[in-house]
Design a protein around this motif. Structure first.
Motif, PDB file in Angstrom:
ATOM      1  N   PRO A 133      39.287  49.490  26.918  1.00 48.02           N
ATOM      2  CA  PRO A 133      39.569  48.338  27.781  1.00 48.02           C
ATOM      3  C   PRO A 133      40.668  48.600  28.809  1.00 48.02           C
ATOM      4  O   PRO A 133      40.581  48.131  29.949  1.00 48.02           O
ATOM      5  N   LEU A 134      41.701  49.356  28.421  1.00 49.36           N
ATOM      6  CA  LEU A 134      42.762  49.661  29.379  1.00 49.36           C
ATOM      7  C   LEU A 134      42.237  50.524  30.529  1.00 49.36           C
ATOM      8  O   LEU A 134      42.575  50.293  31.693  1.00 49.36           O
ATOM      9  N   PHE A 135      41.425  51.524  30.201  1.00 51.49           N
ATOM     10  CA  PHE A 135      40.877  52.374  31.261  1.00 51.49           C
ATOM     11  C   PHE A 135      39.963  51.569  32.186  1.00 51.49           C
ATOM     12  O   PHE A 135      40.027  51.710  33.412  1.00 51.49           O
ATOM     13  N   LEU A 136      39.114  50.727  31.615  1.00 45.66           N
ATOM     14  CA  LEU A 136      38.220  49.915  32.438  1.00 45.66           C
ATOM     15  C   LEU A 136      39.011  48.920  33.290  1.00 45.66           C
ATOM     16  O   LEU A 136      38.653  48.658  34.445  1.00 45.66           O
ATOM     17  N   GLY A 137      40.109  48.374  32.724  1.00 46.51           N
ATOM     18  CA  GLY A 137      40.945  47.471  33.513  1.00 46.51           C
ATOM     19  C   GLY A 137      41.596  48.176  34.689  1.00 46.51           C
ATOM     20  O   GLY A 137      41.650  47.640  35.798  1.00 46.51           O
ATOM     21  N   GLY A 138      42.098  49.400  34.459  1.00 40.92           N
ATOM     22  CA  GLY A 138      42.677  50.162  35.558  1.00 40.92           C
ATOM     23  C   GLY A 138      41.643  50.537  36.606  1.00 40.92           C
ATOM     24  O   GLY A 138      41.914  50.477  37.818  1.00 40.92           O
ATOM     25  N   ALA A 139      40.442  50.929  36.166  1.00 37.57           N
ATOM     26  CA  ALA A 139      39.386  51.287  37.110  1.00 37.57           C
ATOM     27  C   ALA A 139      38.953  50.070  37.937  1.00 37.57           C
ATOM     28  O   ALA A 139      38.725  50.176  39.154  1.00 37.57           O
ATOM     29  N   LEU A 140      38.848  48.907  37.298  1.00 39.12           N
ATOM     30  CA  LEU A 140      38.471  47.695  38.026  1.00 39.12           C
ATOM     31  C   LEU A 140      39.535  47.306  39.042  1.00 39.12           C
ATOM     32  O   LEU A 140      39.221  46.913  40.172  1.00 39.12           O
ATOM     33  N   LEU A 141      40.802  47.422  38.656  1.00 38.15           N
ATOM     34  CA  LEU A 141      41.884  47.113  39.592  1.00 38.15           C
ATOM     35  C   LEU A 141      41.856  48.053  40.783  1.00 38.15           C
ATOM     36  O   LEU A 141      42.058  47.626  41.939  1.00 38.15           O
ATOM     37  N   ALA A 142      41.601  49.340  40.537  1.00 36.58           N
ATOM     38  CA  ALA A 142      41.526  50.308  41.632  1.00 36.58           C
ATOM     39  C   ALA A 142      40.392  49.960  42.597  1.00 36.58           C
ATOM     40  O   ALA A 142      40.551  50.035  43.826  1.00 36.58           O
ATOM     41  N   TYR A 143      39.248  49.570  42.037  1.00 38.60           N
ATOM     42  CA  TYR A 143      38.117  49.232  42.905  1.00 38.60           C
ATOM     43  C   TYR A 143      38.379  47.962  43.705  1.00 38.60           C
ATOM     44  O   TYR A 143      37.898  47.817  44.836  1.00 38.60           O
ATOM     45  N   LYS A 144      39.153  47.035  43.145  1.00 35.61           N
ATOM     46  CA  LYS A 144      39.437  45.789  43.842  1.00 35.61           C
ATOM     47  C   LYS A 144      40.415  45.983  45.008  1.00 35.61           C
ATOM     48  O   LYS A 144      40.312  45.305  46.029  1.00 35.61           O
ATOM     49  N   ILE A 145      41.387  46.896  44.843  1.00 31.63           N
ATOM     50  CA  ILE A 145      42.395  47.056  45.889  1.00 31.63           C
ATOM     51  C   ILE A 145      42.006  48.130  46.900  1.00 31.63           C
ATOM     52  O   ILE A 145      42.674  48.266  47.928  1.00 31.63           O
ATOM     53  N   MET A 146      40.941  48.887  46.636  1.00 32.04           N
ATOM     54  CA  MET A 146      40.546  49.939  47.586  1.00 32.04           C
ATOM     55  C   MET A 146      40.195  49.402  48.967  1.00 32.04           C
ATOM     56  O   MET A 146      40.568  50.012  49.978  1.00 32.04           O
ATOM     57  N   PRO A 147      39.463  48.276  49.096  1.00 30.50           N
ATOM     58  CA  PRO A 147      39.203  47.781  50.465  1.00 30.50           C
ATOM     59  C   PRO A 147      40.477  47.491  51.238  1.00 30.50           C
ATOM     60  O   PRO A 147      40.563  47.779  52.441  1.00 30.50           O
ATOM     61  N   VAL A 148      41.494  46.937  50.562  1.00 30.52           N
ATOM     62  CA  VAL A 148      42.756  46.661  51.252  1.00 30.52           C
ATOM     63  C   VAL A 148      43.435  47.954  51.659  1.00 30.52           C
ATOM     64  O   VAL A 148      43.940  48.099  52.784  1.00 30.52           O
ATOM     65  N   SER A 149      43.465  48.949  50.763  1.00 28.68           N
ATOM     66  CA  SER A 149      44.102  50.225  51.076  1.00 28.68           C
ATOM     67  C   SER A 149      43.398  50.934  52.224  1.00 28.68           C
ATOM     68  O   SER A 149      44.052  51.487  53.122  1.00 28.68           O
ATOM     69  N   ILE A 150      42.069  50.916  52.197  1.00 24.97           N
ATOM     70  CA  ILE A 150      41.325  51.601  53.260  1.00 24.97           C
ATOM     71  C   ILE A 150      41.521  50.893  54.599  1.00 24.97           C
ATOM     72  O   ILE A 150      41.663  51.544  55.649  1.00 24.97           O
ATOM     73  N   LYS A 151      41.562  49.576  54.596  1.00 23.17           N
ATOM     74  CA  LYS A 151      41.801  48.851  55.847  1.00 23.17           C
ATOM     75  C   LYS A 151      43.182  49.163  56.410  1.00 23.17           C
ATOM     76  O   LYS A 151      43.361  49.291  57.632  1.00 23.17           O
TER      77      LYS A 151
END
Length: 311
Positions: A133-151
């Protein structure tokens, strides 16, 4: 009656077996793991287009016939004729490894479990149950903030210039972000496991908080593929919160351990405290029940109450 040649020898209850049997078991479990990965990868090949679009979705892409002028969008391209095929194979293999993770994780566990003690197996169950669950939570958080980082990164493109991004570079960026966030979320769990086995106390972990907070933010600035503060704070903030949760759990576990065993925190060369409080003798109790017998009179050069060497 002779045993049949095909009859398998009985297994040792403690998991002991010759080296050849260990190697044969390792080969069989590796074969099952590879087979599961290949099967899932073949299934993922039928959905490769959807997987590519999903992994590249954080990038704001320009519309058909639109050339990016400034930092608004990007054009995703390939740089060679064989790049689409190689990228599809890479994505399918990654999907196979992730999708078949329950199978190869079980095979790994079944191989090492016979050599563990009962309490070590209990801690391993806890580690695996919390790690996923911790790994999946970190992966989900990374995917959620990637659009902001790329922009944020694309916004630095000067006017009159275009962003031509290779799709394999975009997927590599996505995979690295997911892996970094997922693995970083496991660090507090490692501290909890060290406390459970008695290697680190909660009080010592609490004394590290200044250095840990500083180190986590430095790690967030270095480990993330981007250099924007959004990704650094998004990675470092949850890790700091999880660290303090690990400290709280460790302090509670230390208190529970001391309650069960007051001498648990003593080192090997440290004596435990003795309770010298005298106990009252109730009515009807004989004093000789708690006081050792006194030696008698001297007879033949020794006291009658003494013990000889044989005794």
């Amino acid at each position: 009656m002779l045993k049949s040649a095909r009859e398998k020898p009985s297994k040792d209850p403690d998991g002991r077996m010759p080296l050849v049997e260990h190697l044969r078991e390792l080969r069989n479990r590796l074969a099952k793991s590879v087979l599961a990965i290949v099967v899932v990868a073949i299934v993922a090949a039928f959905y490769s287009q959807q997987l590519l679009e999903f992994l590249a979705s954080p990038v704001p892409k320009c519309g058909p016939g639109v050339v990016s002028s400034g930092g608004n969008c990007a054009i995703v391209t390939f740089d060679s004729l064989t790049a689409p095929f190689a990228l599809t194979m890479q994505v399918c293999f990654m999907a196979g490894v992730i999708g078949a993770s329950p199978v190869w994780l079980y095979q790994l566990w079944a191989f090492i479990a016979p050599g563990l003690h009962r309490h070590e197996r209990k801690y391993t169950y806890m580690f695996v149950g919390a790690a996923l669950p911790l790994f999946l939570g970190g992966a989900l958080l990374a995917y959620k903030i990637m659009p902001v980082s790329i922009k944020v990164l694309i916004s630095f493109t000067p006017e009159g210039s275009s962003n031509l991004l290779k799709l394999d570079g975009v997927l590599d960026f996505t995979i690295r972000m997911v892996l970094v966030f997922g693995i970083a979320f496991e660090l507090p769990l490692l501290l909890v496991m060290l406390n459970l086995v008695g290697m680190v106390s909660g009080r010592r972990m609490a004394g590290w908080w200044r250095g840990v907070v500083m180190g986590v933010f430095v790690f967030g600035a270095v480990a993330t593929p981007t250099t924007d503060p959004v990704s650094m704070i998004a990675l470092s903030g949850p890790i700091v919160v999880l660290y303090f949760c690990a400290v709280a759990f460790s302090l509670f576990n230390d208190r529970r351990r001391r309650w069960r065993n007051p001498d648990a925190d003593l080192s090997d060369d440290e004596a435990s405290e003795l309770d010298l409080t005298p106990e009252a003798i109730g009515p009807g109790e004989r004093v000789s029940a708690s006081v050792p017998e006194q030696p008698g009179p001297v007879e033949d050069g020794r006291r009658s109450g003494d013990f000889d060497d044989a005794t």
